[in-house]
Design an enzyme around this catalytic site. Structure first.
Site, PDB file in Angstrom:
ATOM      1  N   GLU A 284      83.636  85.089  57.429  1.00  0.00           N
ATOM      2  CA  GLU A 284      83.057  86.198  56.661  1.00  0.00           C
ATOM      3  C   GLU A 284      83.466  86.163  55.195  1.00  0.00           C
ATOM      4  O   GLU A 284      82.693  86.572  54.326  1.00  0.00           O
ATOM      5  CB  GLU A 284      83.487  87.536  57.279  1.00  0.00           C
ATOM      6  N   VAL A 285      84.680  85.743  54.928  1.00  0.00           N
ATOM      7  CA  VAL A 285      85.187  85.750  53.549  1.00  0.00           C
ATOM      8  C   VAL A 285      85.311  84.298  53.073  1.00  0.00           C
ATOM      9  O   VAL A 285      86.057  83.510  53.673  1.00  0.00           O
ATOM     10  CB  VAL A 285      86.558  86.460  53.463  1.00  0.00           C
TER      11      VAL A 285
ATOM     12  N   ILE B 278      93.166  93.835  57.781  1.00  0.00           N
ATOM     13  CA  ILE B 278      92.797  95.257  57.721  1.00  0.00           C
ATOM     14  C   ILE B 278      92.239  95.759  59.059  1.00  0.00           C
ATOM     15  O   ILE B 278      92.231  96.961  59.317  1.00  0.00           O
ATOM     16  CB  ILE B 278      91.762  95.467  56.581  1.00  0.00           C
TER      17      ILE B 278
ATOM     18  N   HIS C 226      91.239  80.993  54.717  1.00  0.00           N
ATOM     19  CA  HIS C 226      92.320  81.817  55.257  1.00  0.00           C
ATOM     20  C   HIS C 226      92.620  81.388  56.678  1.00  0.00           C
ATOM     21  O   HIS C 226      91.716  81.028  57.431  1.00  0.00           O
ATOM     22  CB  HIS C 226      91.964  83.305  55.220  1.00  0.00           C
TER      23      HIS C 226
HETATM   24  P1  AMP Z   1      86.834  85.672  58.887  1.00  0.00           P
HETATM   25  O1  AMP Z   1      85.792  86.158  59.846  1.00  0.00           O
HETATM   26  O2  AMP Z   1      87.656  84.559  59.471  1.00  0.00           O
HETATM   27  O3  AMP Z   1      86.274  85.352  57.529  1.00  0.00           O
HETATM   28  O4  AMP Z   1      87.864  86.863  58.753  1.00  0.00           O
HETATM   29  C1  AMP Z   1      87.938  87.715  57.659  1.00  0.00           C
HETATM   30  C2  AMP Z   1      89.031  88.690  57.970  1.00  0.00           C
HETATM   31  O5  AMP Z   1      89.362  89.390  56.778  1.00  0.00           O
HETATM   32  C3  AMP Z   1      88.677  89.740  59.026  1.00  0.00           C
HETATM   33  O6  AMP Z   1      89.602  89.652  60.108  1.00  0.00           O
HETATM   34  C4  AMP Z   1      88.807  91.066  58.259  1.00  0.00           C
HETATM   35  O7  AMP Z   1      89.322  92.106  59.063  1.00  0.00           O
HETATM   36  C5  AMP Z   1      89.737  90.688  57.139  1.00  0.00           C
HETATM   37  N1  AMP Z   1      89.633  91.501  55.935  1.00  0.00           N
HETATM   38  C6  AMP Z   1      88.522  91.828  55.230  1.00  0.00           C
HETATM   39  N2  AMP Z   1      88.821  92.560  54.154  1.00  0.00           N
HETATM   40  C7  AMP Z   1      90.171  92.702  54.152  1.00  0.00           C
HETATM   41  C8  AMP Z   1      91.104  93.359  53.291  1.00  0.00           C
HETATM   42  N3  AMP Z   1      90.714  94.034  52.186  1.00  0.00           N
HETATM   43  N4  AMP Z   1      92.419  93.294  53.604  1.00  0.00           N
HETATM   44  C9  AMP Z   1      92.835  92.641  54.702  1.00  0.00           C
HETATM   45  N5  AMP Z   1      92.010  91.983  55.546  1.00  0.00           N
HETATM   46  C10 AMP Z   1      90.684  92.030  55.278  1.00  0.00           C
END
Ligand code: AMP
Length: 123
Positions: free
Chosen positions: A100-101, A35, A105
């Site tokens: 972050e998530v 995103i 991934h």
């Molecule tokens: P990380 O810091 O490796 O956990 O990266 C999390 C990634 O998820 C970031 O690059 C965000 O931009 C991406 N992200 C968060 N929410 C969404 C969403 N709803 N759709 C697509 N990407 C997302």
């Protein structure tokens, strides 16, 4: 390791509760556009299973899930035209990795020179 949080945003995407721009999916993975893209091509590849991080995935996923995941990365990068020009895969992990998530991934970044391997390291 702490328990998987099924309310994380990628779990919601997998359940179809939040929209995404899908670029590929099969029985093992979903791949969608980030995103907040950091490159002309910025795709996230996530396993369909509930794994927190790359180490959770490498420890607890089945051989089929692991093979399926990396086969999908090869297919997606090829389909996106990145094979000849090159690309970078990043799996941020845990606190120091800046994850972050909390659903494993892999970022696929390409379409331009991605730059130094670590560009925002904090001393
Ligand atoms: P990380 O810091 O490796 O956990 O990266 C999390 C990634 O998820 C970031 O690059 C965000 O931009 C991406 N992200 C968060 N929410 C969404 C969403 N709803 N759709 C697509 N990407 C997302």
């Amino acid at each position: 390791m702490s328990d998987y949080d099924d309310q994380n945003i990628f779990a919601k995407i997998l359940r179809g509760e939040i929209p995404n721009k899908t670029v590929y999916q099969d029985e093992y993975v979903l791949a969608f556009e980030d995103i907040n893209p950091q490159a002309p091509v910025h795709v996230l590849v996530i396993p369909k299973g509930a794994y927190i991080s790359i180490d959770d995935f490498g420890t607890n996923a089945s051989a089929q899930e692991i093979t399926g995941f990396y086969a999908a990365i090869a297919k997606i990068s090829s389909d996106l035209g990145l094979k000849d020009s090159g690309f970078r895969c990043i799996a941020n992990t845990g606190l120091n990795g800046g994850q972050e998530v909390p659903h494993f991934h892999m970022h696929i970044l390409g379409g331009k020179a991605i730059g130094p391997i670590v560009s925002r390291a904090v001393a």
